[in-house]
Scaffold this active site. Structure first.
Site, PDB file in Angstrom:
ATOM      1  N   ASP A  17      -7.894  -0.926   9.768  1.00 19.03           N
ATOM      2  CA  ASP A  17      -8.296  -0.010  10.752  1.00 19.03           C
ATOM      3  C   ASP A  17      -8.658  -0.631  12.079  1.00 19.03           C
ATOM      4  OD1 ASP A  17      -8.205   2.428   9.235  1.00 19.03           O
ATOM      5  OD2 ASP A  17      -9.733   1.614   7.915  1.00 19.03           O
ATOM      6  N   GLY A  48      10.702 -25.852  34.853  1.00 14.78           N
ATOM      7  CA  GLY A  48      11.859 -25.029  34.723  1.00 14.78           C
ATOM      8  C   GLY A  48      12.346 -25.033  36.038  1.00 14.78           C
ATOM      9  N   ARG A 103      -6.579   0.218  -2.728  1.00 18.14           N
ATOM     10  CA  ARG A 103      -5.498  -0.120  -2.087  1.00 18.14           C
ATOM     11  C   ARG A 103      -5.500  -1.484  -1.931  1.00 18.14           C
ATOM     12  NH1 ARG A 103      -9.042   2.054   2.006  1.00 18.14           N
ATOM     13  NH2 ARG A 103      -9.030   3.814   0.340  1.00 18.14           N
ATOM     14  N   GLY A 157      11.979 -19.071  38.648  1.00 14.72           N
ATOM     15  CA  GLY A 157      11.977 -18.043  37.750  1.00 14.72           C
ATOM     16  C   GLY A 157      12.250 -18.165  36.462  1.00 14.72           C
ATOM     17  N   ALA A 158      12.137 -19.451  35.798  1.00 13.42           N
ATOM     18  CA  ALA A 158      12.228 -19.730  34.352  1.00 13.42           C
ATOM     19  C   ALA A 158      11.292 -19.245  33.592  1.00 13.42           C
ATOM     20  CB  ALA A 158      12.388 -21.461  34.332  1.00 13.42           C
ATOM     21  N   ARG A 182       0.823  -1.291  -0.134  1.00 11.72           N
ATOM     22  CA  ARG A 182      -0.047  -0.027   0.073  1.00 11.72           C
ATOM     23  C   ARG A 182       0.957   1.161   0.061  1.00 11.72           C
ATOM     24  NH1 ARG A 182      -5.236   2.141   3.710  1.00 11.72           N
ATOM     25  NH2 ARG A 182      -5.400   3.782   2.841  1.00 11.72           N
ATOM     26  N   ASP A 210      -6.251  -2.508   3.359  1.00  8.96           N
ATOM     27  CA  ASP A 210      -6.466  -1.176   4.431  1.00  8.96           C
ATOM     28  C   ASP A 210      -6.906  -1.924   5.790  1.00  8.96           C
ATOM     29  OD1 ASP A 210      -7.183   1.323   5.289  1.00  8.96           O
ATOM     30  OD2 ASP A 210      -9.341   1.079   4.845  1.00  8.96           O
TER      31      ASP A 210
END
Length: 375
Positions: free
Chosen positions: A100, A186, A95, A189-190, A84, A98
């Site tokens: 929106d 894990g 076009r 904190g993984a 476009r 488009d």
């Protein structure tokens, strides 16, 4: 986890291969912006306000962690990438695509570059009809009317023709149909809970989260590990056994599979690190008596992160009792998991190194993890 925002996007094309243009736009939206929940039918309509080829129009419902202006920026980039070329004219023109933003939940946005709800949407049947397909009960925050009512009242007499071709939701590229139960594991904190939660939401899975926050011995363990280790590990084992046994035995006809942020075997991995030798021998006997009766995951995903990243995540989430966890403890946990996984010939195991990934804020990282899981 960052709370996702729901966007309602209108798409149109009247140059070149219009169907392909719309599909390419949807694919790009999925990769760059967020998860697509619903896509309407395509409707063919005459060009509005100027002489040109007929348009193909549709609407979709999108969830994204991005802010509205960032979503708009991505949509404009996608338009450009699909050919476009915007002119400085204010009049309508043909076009390739488009894109929106029609609604952003119930927000009203009025900036120099973005007006939401879209100011012309209530006058355009080629927007209202496909939007009604996917969001008929959504309320217009300015008019206080639902989309279906706006469609009924719309004075636009344009005749729309539904197209028999259906656009494909890229989310369908990821299939977990061969699994009934997936475990995401894990280190501390993984990111296992975050990934399991996001996948459950995106792919209609039933989510099982470990109830670690309810364990009264966890803060005590971090204050005095030697005194509370055995009590903590026994309480975790009992709770994990009961939760997995109960949750996996309950059939949910409305979910496609089950995903959890832990596997019961983590009890043995952690206890080997935290318990004295004689305590661990006793614990192991009790563990295997219970473990033999528990359903095993059909896919076991282990998220590996290096110690530096784990510590960053631990500090970021701010649990007071975790702030003094030492690197050596995290490294022992990683080693314990990896040694366990190497011996599991009956498990379908996927180890994913996410040390250089941020799947919470970077959608490309999230999709790359899904690609690895689904291979």
């Amino acid at each position: 986890m960052i709370q996702a925002t729901t966007f309602y996007i209108a798409l149109g094309s009247n140059k070149g291969d219009k169907f392909k243009n719309l599909q390419h736009a949807i694919d790009a939206i999925y990769v760059k912006i967020g998860t697509i929940n619903r896509i309407s039918k395509i409707y063919k309509s005459p060009a509005f306000g100027f002489e040109s080829d007929d348009f193909f129009n549709c609407c979709l419902v999108l969830e994204s962690n991005l802010k509205p202006q960032k979503v708009l920026d991505h949509l404009l980039d996608i338009e450009t990438s699909l050919g476009r070329i915007r002119t400085k004219k204010n009049n309508y023109e043909a076009r390739t695509v488009d894109l929106d933003i029609i609604f952003v939940e119930d927000r009203v946005i009025n900036t120099k570059t973005l007006q939401v709800p879209h100011p012309e949407m209530s006058k355009r049947k080629f927007v209202l009809q496909p939007l009604n397909d996917v969001a008929s009960k959504i309320n217009h925050p300015k008019f206080n009317k639902q989309v279906c009512a706006l469609l009924d009242e719309c004075s636009d007499e344009t005749v729309l023709e539904p197209i028999s071709q259906w656009l494909k939701n890229p989310n369908k590229n990821y299939s977990f149909s061969k699994y009934n139960y997936i475990a995401i594991e894990g280190n501390i904190g993984a990111g296992k809970t975050s990934l399991a939660t996001k996948m459950a939401h995106d792919f209609n899975a039933r989510l099982i989260l470990e109830r670690f926050a309810d364990n009264p011995f966890l803060p005590k363990f971090y204050d005095d590990a030697q005194r509370y280790a055995f009590t903590l590990e026994m309480s975790f084992l009992a709770d994990r056994y009961q939760q997995i046994s109960d949750d996996l035995s309950q059939l949910d006809l409305f979910k496609d599979f089950i995903i959890s942020d832990y596997d019961v075997f983590k009890s043995l991995i952690f206890s080997k690190i935290t318990l004295l030798e004689d305590e661990f021998k006793l614990y192991r006997k009790l563990f295997y008596l219970m473990y033999k009766d528990i359903a095993k995951p059909e896919l076991y995903v282990y998220l590996y992160q290096n110690t530096e990243r784990l510590q960053e995540n631990i500090k970021k989430r701010g649990r007071v009792y975790e702030q003094n966890i030492e690197n050596d403890y995290l490294e022992k946990i990683n080693t314990g998991y990896l040694e366990f996984l190497k011996t599991q010939t009956d498990f379908n195991v996927k180890i994913i190194d996410i040390s250089d990934k941020d799947f919470i804020t970077n959608r490309a990282d999230y999709l790359s993890i899904l690609d690895t899981i689904c291979v």
